[in-house]
Design an enzyme around this catalytic site. Sequence first.
Site, PDB file in Angstrom:
ATOM      1  N   HIS F  17      43.617  32.948  57.937  1.00  0.00           N
ATOM      2  CA  HIS F  17      44.935  32.571  57.427  1.00  0.00           C
ATOM      3  C   HIS F  17      45.765  31.864  58.509  1.00  0.00           C
ATOM      4  O   HIS F  17      46.451  30.887  58.242  1.00  0.00           O
ATOM      5  CB  HIS F  17      45.706  33.820  56.969  1.00  0.00           C
ATOM      6  CG  HIS F  17      45.054  34.584  55.868  1.00  0.00           C
ATOM      7  ND1 HIS F  17      44.703  35.903  55.992  1.00  0.00           N
ATOM      8  CD2 HIS F  17      44.682  34.219  54.608  1.00  0.00           C
ATOM      9  CE1 HIS F  17      44.162  36.326  54.866  1.00  0.00           C
ATOM     10  NE2 HIS F  17      44.127  35.327  54.011  1.00  0.00           N
ATOM     11  N   LYS F  41      47.054  45.957  40.863  1.00  0.00           N
ATOM     12  CA  LYS F  41      46.042  45.719  41.893  1.00  0.00           C
ATOM     13  C   LYS F  41      46.127  46.773  42.993  1.00  0.00           C
ATOM     14  O   LYS F  41      47.205  47.253  43.318  1.00  0.00           O
ATOM     15  CB  LYS F  41      46.304  44.330  42.491  1.00  0.00           C
ATOM     16  CG  LYS F  41      45.054  43.598  42.950  1.00  0.00           C
ATOM     17  CD  LYS F  41      45.397  42.191  43.379  1.00  0.00           C
ATOM     18  CE  LYS F  41      44.366  41.641  44.348  1.00  0.00           C
ATOM     19  NZ  LYS F  41      44.756  40.325  44.874  1.00  0.00           N
ATOM     20  N   ARG F  89      36.886  27.964  51.275  1.00  0.00           N
ATOM     21  CA  ARG F  89      35.782  28.345  52.160  1.00  0.00           C
ATOM     22  C   ARG F  89      34.457  28.102  51.442  1.00  0.00           C
ATOM     23  O   ARG F  89      34.411  27.933  50.227  1.00  0.00           O
ATOM     24  CB  ARG F  89      35.891  29.830  52.501  1.00  0.00           C
ATOM     25  CG  ARG F  89      37.182  30.163  53.222  1.00  0.00           C
ATOM     26  CD  ARG F  89      37.257  31.626  53.540  1.00  0.00           C
ATOM     27  NE  ARG F  89      37.262  32.413  52.314  1.00  0.00           N
ATOM     28  CZ  ARG F  89      37.197  33.727  52.293  1.00  0.00           C
ATOM     29  NH1 ARG F  89      37.099  34.396  53.418  1.00  0.00           N
ATOM     30  NH2 ARG F  89      37.222  34.387  51.149  1.00  0.00           N
ATOM     31  N   SER F 127      39.532  38.968  54.274  1.00  0.00           N
ATOM     32  CA  SER F 127      40.207  40.259  54.422  1.00  0.00           C
ATOM     33  C   SER F 127      39.286  41.397  54.003  1.00  0.00           C
ATOM     34  O   SER F 127      39.227  42.444  54.655  1.00  0.00           O
ATOM     35  CB  SER F 127      41.475  40.285  53.564  1.00  0.00           C
ATOM     36  OG  SER F 127      42.410  39.359  54.046  1.00  0.00           O
TER      37      SER F 127
END
Lengths: 166, 166, 166, 166, 166, 166
Positions: F17, F41, F89, F127
């Site tokens: 990030h 979540k 990515r 992450s």
Amino acid sequence: MSIAVFPGSFDPITNGHIDILRRALKLFDRIIVGVGFNAGKNYTFTAEERVEMVREATEGLPVEVESYTGLLVDFVKSRDCSVVIRSLRASTDFEHEFQMSMFNREYHPDIEHIYLMASKEVMFISSSMVKEIVERGGDVKKMVPANVALALQRKFPEKPSSPKPL
Amino acid sequence: MSIAVFPGSFDPITNGHIDILRRALKLFDRIIVGVGFNAGKNYTFTAEERVEMVREATEGLPVEVESYTGLLVDFVKSRDCSVVIRSLRASTDFEHEFQMSMFNREYHPDIEHIYLMASKEVMFISSSMVKEIVERGGDVKKMVPANVALALQRKFPEKPSSPKPL
Amino acid sequence: MSIAVFPGSFDPITNGHIDILRRALKLFDRIIVGVGFNAGKNYTFTAEERVEMVREATEGLPVEVESYTGLLVDFVKSRDCSVVIRSLRASTDFEHEFQMSMFNREYHPDIEHIYLMASKEVMFISSSMVKEIVERGGDVKKMVPANVALALQRKFPEKPSSPKPL
Amino acid sequence: MSIAVFPGSFDPITNGHIDILRRALKLFDRIIVGVGFNAGKNYTFTAEERVEMVREATEGLPVEVESYTGLLVDFVKSRDCSVVIRSLRASTDFEHEFQMSMFNREYHPDIEHIYLMASKEVMFISSSMVKEIVERGGDVKKMVPANVALALQRKFPEKPSSPKPL
Amino acid sequence: MSIAVFPGSFDPITNGHIDILRRALKLFDRIIVGVGFNAGKNYTFTAEERVEMVREATEGLPVEVESYTGLLVDFVKSRDCSVVIRSLRASTDFEHEFQMSMFNREYHPDIEHIYLMASKEVMFISSSMVKEIVERGGDVKKMVPANVALALQRKFPEKPSSPKPL
Amino acid sequence: MSIAVFPGSFDPITNGHIDILRRALKLFDRIIVGVGFNAGKNYTFTAEERVEMVREATEGLPVEVESYTGLLVDFVKSRDCSVVIRSLRASTDFEHEFQMSMFNREYHPDIEHIYLMASKEVMFISSSMVKEIVERGGDVKKMVPANVALALQRKFPEKPSSPKPL
């Protein structure tokens, strides 16, 4: 009577195509195999040869074989048909399928594309791989109909191109 | 003594290939680099040049370099070997690998393919990209062995093809 | 004597895993199956059950079975081993493999991962699909070893959860 | 009279499902929508709610709606049907489709799966995205039938869970 | 004043390119369209024709059109620019983008690539598909600017290559 | 003055990030990091913790950090902003990006998403992988800012969950 078009280059027809054809014949009474011919494209076999190979390989099935040029959708319409059958494999041309399907549906919303997934046994067979193998002296008897295996042998008779040992 | 074949076009060999070779040499005592030659394919360098470049770039390593034509599996068998090493990258030819592996294993179930993943530093290097960069006047010193960098300069000496300014 | 670690959840072991094991045993003298246990993850079978099922299913093969917790690379090093075997399928977790391989190699550059491609016959088998099928009352005898089929039946004995007909 | 089953969770039905249904009805006389219920899975709506929503949204069409539990293939056979319709999107669950199709065909070779590609307008709609948007206070009127939009509002009436401003 | 380069072959420019251009102009004051010319590549239109078509199609917009040869990064630097705009589609050339971006950033870390996602309406348009359709006698008026549609008609005036009916 | 929003869960922020943020700051004068909070979540860190970690890790940069709940587009508009920055990515969430971008643009055509490709060095950091490694006792100092490494150690202090040796 339900009819569908199964288009392709069939350069040459493989057992993968035959598998799709047989299964599609459970869904439709008759299949028209459309052997595409496009001036800008290089084929290993002529349109006549490709049509003839499909005819021999599908003898006895309710299948018609015709070559076509121009847009697939025009060919489909000229046969009073509205269904196109396509095959999907793991090694797929998925995006090209999307493009083609989107284009066709935009201009001819009444033509539907249906996709069948290649069977496990033939999933890794493609016309180009078959030719690559034959060119290198390999055996493709399990991958194509018998008449096609013969035609491939005539087309790639020898491998005179081996480089001298270094 | 364990032996494996590392096949490819090596047109030309890059640092990505060297990375795989060095790592494979921790798993095998000796590696045979098989430089493929296929009559139907266009190469930038001749089979002789490609073999020679691999030889220079792997000097000092327990590596043999040979060109082969025909099917990879036949080459592997002729060397009394049963392991093929392949490289995987993010930008991979994954499906073609699948097809090739399925075909080879169907006909030669005793030949095994093992895959190593390209290292992060060389993951985005490919022979075709290297040539594309050199053709456009770019520098590829970090991407290929020194002898290959020289060979590329000789092959693409100038860029006389620039269009006139519009 | 060459050794490699074949890690996984094996929740439960399937014929896909057995296929990879048998083929890896042509490349290595002995395989250590590492049955992973991670506190944050939900398993259908306990670590003990999973280890036991692998042991039964690999009886007679030069295979050791151990559970491990923590990082795979630490487990591999504690066994004086430097090779990790992984399986690749068409429906692959390819990117996760990349991440894992990159991480492991960054911290332990001496540990190598080698990948074998799942055989065509077992390519579409996964532990999660096997459980999904059993849960829905399907038969998985062709997909897992016999002892695992039994264990699955004991784990999912009935389907009392069917909703009332609407 | 030709019949096909269109299975799914329909949790809830979206305009993407409706699009596939309408197009499939050009190929089949009648469609049975199979609303799956699996004990191990969490649904936002109950099986009854999901069936009811599909019924309302397909009123007037030659469509039957039923919930089923257990294996899809058993459901298909119990309805004397042999065709399963599935939808493909760019953001596809392609590999899961492959697995499911391979498994079903292995055990029930007479059941055929046909795939239709989602239309461009609805290609990026999924049940989970619709719920994610509603949960966050967004408007999904263009993405689901009117009755479903209402049901979603009742299910996610407020957003009391906002964190205090930091 | 912020400037970015939008490179490509534009062989020919499509409505997909125009969509990206219009949206990029909300982010940058001026866009330089870089029409690539590479000696080793076959184009349907000459560099002059491609530049001219882009100019006509972008008239009235703060857009400059130039052809370039050699490396993109050299072109970008020669224009005192440090931002390259690229388009992403579902049918993407994603890996090639990765390679190119990695290479460019390795040698010119100050040049940034930003990607915009093609709009839904034009997501399935590509220059090669447009040409394929025109070659087969199809209509591409909704897919390219009017001047390009005319240029395509002149380039592929007839389809004299149809095979004789078999 | 140009502003863009860089949204995410940042659970926790990684060097991946940070890399995107630094590069985006060459394109925009100021970046608002939007730390998403969604009731449905599960997060490892609270919204407050995540915001605080981003603040510490970006000290000295022209970056604002705020948590938001609800739709991203509403958050972006409430800040008088019209650009969203996203990272791509190799192991990408590409399709989810497509869905999100299509949805947002359909409802807010004036909001543009721009994508930057993760740098080679951080491409394989996520992450979730960082947490998986810490949970298993691994070291992530090279993958996250120093303050995050500390926070992770506090969050996962020990590994008391190891199963008894079998």
